[in-house]
Design a protein around this motif. Structure first.
Motif, PDB file in Angstrom:
ATOM      1  N   UNK A  76       0.762  -1.202   0.181  1.00  0.00           N
ATOM      2  CA  UNK A  76      -0.048  -0.057  -0.002  1.00  0.00           C
ATOM      3  C   UNK A  76       0.910   1.413   0.040  1.00  0.00           C
ATOM      4  N   UNK A  77       1.947   1.340   0.692  1.00  0.00           N
ATOM      5  CA  UNK A  77       2.842   2.284   0.670  1.00  0.00           C
ATOM      6  C   UNK A  77       3.457   2.554  -0.643  1.00  0.00           C
ATOM      7  N   UNK A  78       3.795   1.572  -1.389  1.00  0.00           N
ATOM      8  CA  UNK A  78       4.186   1.673  -2.673  1.00  0.00           C
ATOM      9  C   UNK A  78       3.364   2.583  -3.747  1.00  0.00           C
ATOM     10  N   UNK A  79       1.939   2.466  -2.996  1.00  0.00           N
ATOM     11  CA  UNK A  79       1.177   3.275  -3.921  1.00  0.00           C
ATOM     12  C   UNK A  79       0.602   4.671  -3.338  1.00  0.00           C
ATOM     13  N   UNK A  80       1.487   4.924  -2.014  1.00  0.00           N
ATOM     14  CA  UNK A  80       1.087   6.088  -1.280  1.00  0.00           C
ATOM     15  C   UNK A  80      -0.595   5.966  -0.723  1.00  0.00           C
ATOM     16  N   UNK A 134      -1.075  -2.646  -9.767  1.00  0.00           N
ATOM     17  CA  UNK A 134      -1.591  -2.171  -8.689  1.00  0.00           C
ATOM     18  C   UNK A 134      -2.521  -3.366  -8.088  1.00  0.00           C
ATOM     19  N   UNK A 135      -3.338  -3.893  -8.717  1.00  0.00           N
ATOM     20  CA  UNK A 135      -4.323  -4.740  -8.251  1.00  0.00           C
ATOM     21  C   UNK A 135      -3.851  -6.014  -7.953  1.00  0.00           C
ATOM     22  N   UNK A 136      -2.657  -6.355  -8.345  1.00  0.00           N
ATOM     23  CA  UNK A 136      -1.781  -7.487  -7.900  1.00  0.00           C
ATOM     24  C   UNK A 136      -1.222  -7.240  -6.536  1.00  0.00           C
ATOM     25  N   UNK A 137      -0.788  -6.072  -6.463  1.00  0.00           N
ATOM     26  CA  UNK A 137      -0.075  -5.690  -5.131  1.00  0.00           C
ATOM     27  C   UNK A 137      -1.164  -5.391  -4.044  1.00  0.00           C
ATOM     28  N   UNK A 138      -2.190  -4.845  -4.399  1.00  0.00           N
ATOM     29  CA  UNK A 138      -3.018  -4.433  -3.247  1.00  0.00           C
ATOM     30  C   UNK A 138      -4.408  -5.690  -2.925  1.00  0.00           C
ATOM     31  N   UNK A 163      -7.276 -13.337 -14.049  1.00  0.00           N
ATOM     32  CA  UNK A 163      -6.368 -14.214 -13.197  1.00  0.00           C
ATOM     33  C   UNK A 163      -6.321 -13.923 -11.990  1.00  0.00           C
ATOM     34  N   UNK A 164      -6.375 -12.464 -11.576  1.00  0.00           N
ATOM     35  CA  UNK A 164      -6.225 -12.122 -10.073  1.00  0.00           C
ATOM     36  C   UNK A 164      -7.650 -12.595  -9.304  1.00  0.00           C
TER      37      UNK A 164
END
Length: 305
Positions: A76-80, A134-138, A163-164
């Protein structure tokens, strides 16, 4: 209509459609903004207080089982962004139960006591690879309502999102305003999109959303949806603008079970903002009100085969 799903019966003036379409960047070449809310009973009026609603819990279980993960703080921090609360496990007793035949329900929220909202994204005009990242990360679940002629140049992009664990649903062939076309055209808009999306994504779309929400509660549209395969018409309670949300409720607050509308949009339509920036703003608005994002399909019981 299923007893767990409420639909409203007031049809608002057609002029509100154009007004709200402009407010949401909704155009006949690919938008699908909250204009429908003014025309369609299930959505209520965005300019007046929405009827009071009780809030209750969950279609098929998500591929990961239980509630979607919230991701970790570093992601989440990666995307502020500040992490959202994790969604609860998918309810065993789904509040929305769809029938295999007969008229389809029209709804813009799900009756649940879980403090969750559901994010839906329309059309498919913007195909930003950063959004997949973004959706992969979050690990935030979304439901995609895709317009065939808008996505057919790159079906593969949406397969990456699928696929997510995100589901693909029907949003017509070319984004026609359904109340303005004859029943035969309504049927081809839905059936032809249904066939193409089923072929490309391996599963027949369970849900349908008419462009602008227009005609959602008309007999002609309901008949066309029944004939083509989707088993519900899904509208929304809030729509995401570039930096903020447009609310139908007068108090401008989310409520448990609300369905939120966004679009696959890029800098051209977002005044220089990217898809990930817009989606980050959407998540920030949800986080500020203390809600989690759950998977809409986890709260819907699909018809028995």
């Amino acid at each position: 209509m299923n007893r767990h799903v409420r639909s409203r019966t007031t049809v608002y003036a057609a002029g509100a459609l154009a007004l709200l379409a402009a407010a949401t960047g909704c155009t006949s070449d690919g938008g699908s903004g909250a204009a429908s809310a003014a025309l369609v009973p299930a959505s209520g009026s965005p300019t007046t207080a929405a009827p009071s609603r009780s809030a209750g819990p969950s279609p098929t279980a998500s591929p990961t089982g239980g509630g979607p993960a919230a991701g970790d703080a570093a992601a989440w921090a990666k995307w502020h962004l500040t992490p959202l609360p994790p969604a609860p496990p998918a309810p065993a007793d789904k509040p929305v139960k769809l029938a295999r035949t007969g008229p389809v329900p029209v709804f813009s929220e799900v009756k649940t006591s879980d403090k969750v909202v559901f994010v839906t994204i329309d059309d498919g005009a913007e195909k930003d690879p950063k959004f997949v990242e973004m959706l992969t990360d979050l690990k935030v679940p979304v439901s995609m309502f895709l317009t065939r002629d808008i996505v057919k140049d790159d079906y593969g992009y949406f397969k990456r999102l699928q696929a997510l664990g995100n589901h693909v649903h029907n949003h017509t062939v070319d984004h026609a305003q359904m109340s303005k076309v004859p029943p035969e055209k309504q049927k081809s808009e839905i059936c032809d999109a249904q066939a193409a999306l089923t072929q490309q994504y391996g599963t027949a779309p369970l849900l349908f959303r008419p462009p602008y929400g227009d005609g959602a509660s008309t007999p002609a549209l309901n008949t066309a949806v029944q004939q083509c395969g989707p088993r519900a018409v899904v509208l929304w309670r809030e729509s995401m603008q570039i930096h903020d949300m447009q609310y139908q409720a007068a108090d401008k607050k989310l409520r448990a079970g609300d369905i939120v509308l966004a679009h696959f949009r890029g800098p051209k339509d977002l005044k220089g903002e990217t898809m990930t920036q817009m989606f980050g703003e959407l998540l920030a608005r949800i986080q500020e009100q203390g809600f989690a994002v759950a998977r809409l399909e986890d709260y819907i019981e699909a018809p028995a085969a």
